[in-house]
Design an enzyme around this catalytic site. Sequence first.
Site, PDB file in Angstrom:
ATOM      1  N   ASP A 310      -8.020  -6.484  -5.959  1.00  0.00           N
ATOM      2  CA  ASP A 310      -6.976  -6.351  -4.952  1.00  0.00           C
ATOM      3  C   ASP A 310      -6.858  -7.698  -4.230  1.00  0.00           C
ATOM      4  O   ASP A 310      -7.822  -8.458  -4.170  1.00  0.00           O
ATOM      5  CB  ASP A 310      -7.360  -5.242  -3.970  1.00  0.00           C
ATOM      6  CG  ASP A 310      -6.382  -5.136  -2.814  1.00  0.00           C
ATOM      7  OD1 ASP A 310      -5.166  -5.113  -3.074  1.00  0.00           O
ATOM      8  OD2 ASP A 310      -6.836  -5.078  -1.657  1.00  0.00           O
ATOM      9  N   ASP A 561     -10.408  -2.747  -1.098  1.00  0.00           N
ATOM     10  CA  ASP A 561     -10.931  -2.424   0.233  1.00  0.00           C
ATOM     11  C   ASP A 561     -10.069  -1.450   1.008  1.00  0.00           C
ATOM     12  O   ASP A 561     -10.471  -0.985   2.067  1.00  0.00           O
ATOM     13  CB  ASP A 561     -11.079  -3.706   1.057  1.00  0.00           C
ATOM     14  CG  ASP A 561      -9.727  -4.266   1.487  1.00  0.00           C
ATOM     15  OD1 ASP A 561      -8.780  -4.184   0.677  1.00  0.00           O
ATOM     16  OD2 ASP A 561      -9.619  -4.789   2.601  1.00  0.00           O
ATOM     17  N   ASP A 565      -6.203   1.475  -2.476  1.00  0.00           N
ATOM     18  CA  ASP A 565      -6.990   1.145  -3.667  1.00  0.00           C
ATOM     19  C   ASP A 565      -7.794   2.340  -4.183  1.00  0.00           C
ATOM     20  O   ASP A 565      -8.356   2.279  -5.279  1.00  0.00           O
ATOM     21  CB  ASP A 565      -7.967  -0.002  -3.362  1.00  0.00           C
ATOM     22  CG  ASP A 565      -7.251  -1.267  -2.920  1.00  0.00           C
ATOM     23  OD1 ASP A 565      -6.215  -1.589  -3.528  1.00  0.00           O
ATOM     24  OD2 ASP A 565      -7.720  -1.920  -1.980  1.00  0.00           O
TER      25      ASP A 565
END
Length: 679
Positions: A310, A561, A565
């Site tokens: 990410d 995080d 996600d």
Amino acid sequence: LAQLLLAVIVMVINQKFFINGFKGIIHKSPNMDTLVALGSGAAFVYSTYALFAMTDAQMRMDMDGVMHYMHEFYFESAAMILTLITIGKMLEAHSKGKTTDALKSLMKLAATTATVVIDGEEKQVPVEQVSKGDIFVVKPGENIPVDGEVLEGSSAVNESALTGESIPVDKTVGDTVSAATLNTSGYLKCQATRVGEDTTLSQIIQMVSDAAATKAPIAKIADKVSGVFVPAVIAIAFATIVIWLIAGQSVGFALARGISVLVISCPCALGLATPVAIMVGNGVGAKNGIMFKTAISLEQTGKMQIVALDKTGTITAGEPVVTDIYPAAGVSDKSLVSIAKILEARSEHPLAKAIVNYADADGPEAGIKQVKAGNLSSTGNQADNQIADITGKLQQKDTTDYASILTITDSKAVAGNGLFGQAVYNTDIPEEGIKASDELKIYGGNARYISEITDIPSDMINVSEHLSENGKTPMFFATDKEFLGIIAVADTIKADSPEAIKQLKDMGLYVVMITGDNEKSANAIGKIAGVDEVVAGVLPDGKEKEIRRLKEKGKVIMVGDGINDAPALTAADIGIAIGAGTDVAIDAADVVLMKSRLSDVAAAIRLSHRTIRNIHENLFWAFIYNIIGIPLAAGAWIHLLGWQMNPMFGAAAMSLSSFCVVTNALRLNLVKVYDTSRD
């Protein structure tokens, strides 16, 4: 007699081994429990027989018989077999419930009540009672209860719960809003478009649940080989008894040989090979802030081939900061920053906070020259040359600190555009012909908004495009008298991200960056970070789909995080959460990096590599030990070398084998997880 009673207690406590083991025999599918039950049971039964035989010999005053049978007790083996295997199984027992925790955390985000307009009045009702088409209002600081469309008002909505992006999105009439997002500033009246299970949040919850349900558990190496090992040992023990009986030996002698085979081949070493290494590996990880949630995650992390990262909060810091300042000709850095500060101080927007923090902490004098120097030589293209020209033309004539002489009397956010502020001078400036109480209008925002107020020089437009191409957000500032310049703000890359990504690539991993950000900004960040592939503009369901696409090419680690996600973390073969992230991401992941450093991803993979190797070494020792020990216990060397194994020595050998496995596993404490020399 004391050992008999203690062994019975241990066997009753661990009765599951006997129940499962003998069920395996009945169903013709013997397992590890079968060997444990047979080994422990045979040792106990034989020891009980020896106790009665010794008692009988004592009654007959047969002291030779007494001395013989006093060495035939294996009650401690019967109990120790069960105890050691129970410890091994306990270490692998904590692999349930992460999906439930993740779902509970997601559900907590949903608002429990909504303010619905009924017959012209605002009434609070449970969110379950909101129907499609209902009109609801959301005040500043409140969570949006259901998905809807804005009918009245404008505001900035923090959508980080769904998108992971830290910068709030401006919403005005006609825009859509989603459940579990936060209204940060204005008053919104909306019409419900999706409620209940149809909301974006509910769909994310469903995706996490579905991804968890389709994630098959990975069987342990020891479990795979036990299907062959267990029946083979039972067959060898039975064959040993039969062969010695055929050879004319006594029932006691033959039974002793068969029990020796079962006792020496008891799968303590095999059963401990994996969990003890896992236990030590987990300890090493914990010391370094790398938390593996399950034995499976520690084993499998080192077997991955693709790493999906990410962007926000993982590769980047997740907090916008000022990166560049380009004042217009005749305006100083100090003047531009001070005017921007007094305007943005009224806003809660993260971009505004970045400017205020810069003005308060570093100040324009400290960082401006370094920022510009770093950008001027980046590509050598026309835009850079124009930036250099702008810098060279600065006359630096106006160095006024406007923060000390101006006071904002009124301000308002212009949805989708920027900010407007009405300011008043609180002191006279004779050289400028300014008197106290004179008014000044200040504007800040995007190029479209500022161009309606004043002309923006063409070279500044080129500069802004250049900044955008490098993943930065240019913010334009002007007064009702003149254009002031550009301040660029960006979510900066963490200091260790490029090196961490290089380490992952050195290990042979393919590195992909997945983000909800726009393609231009994402490509700029990806280029600096050094990833192999950039996937931009994806929402939570898109991230999960991308993970499934990547899984068709190899085993995938997902690192993230944010709440957005969670589906991707659960869908990946291994999910790794940054410790500073949301509780939902941490719950959904297999591994948590407590230090929130991307370099710990490489460290986790190194530790997994070493742990897997250690497990293989342990299994190799366990099998070599059995290959040597079983023929010896069966009496294969009696006629050739005169070697004969008493079951007691078989039990001792079994204990020594477990000791060797544990000692080898302890070597993992010497692993240096940040040493790149063996990558």
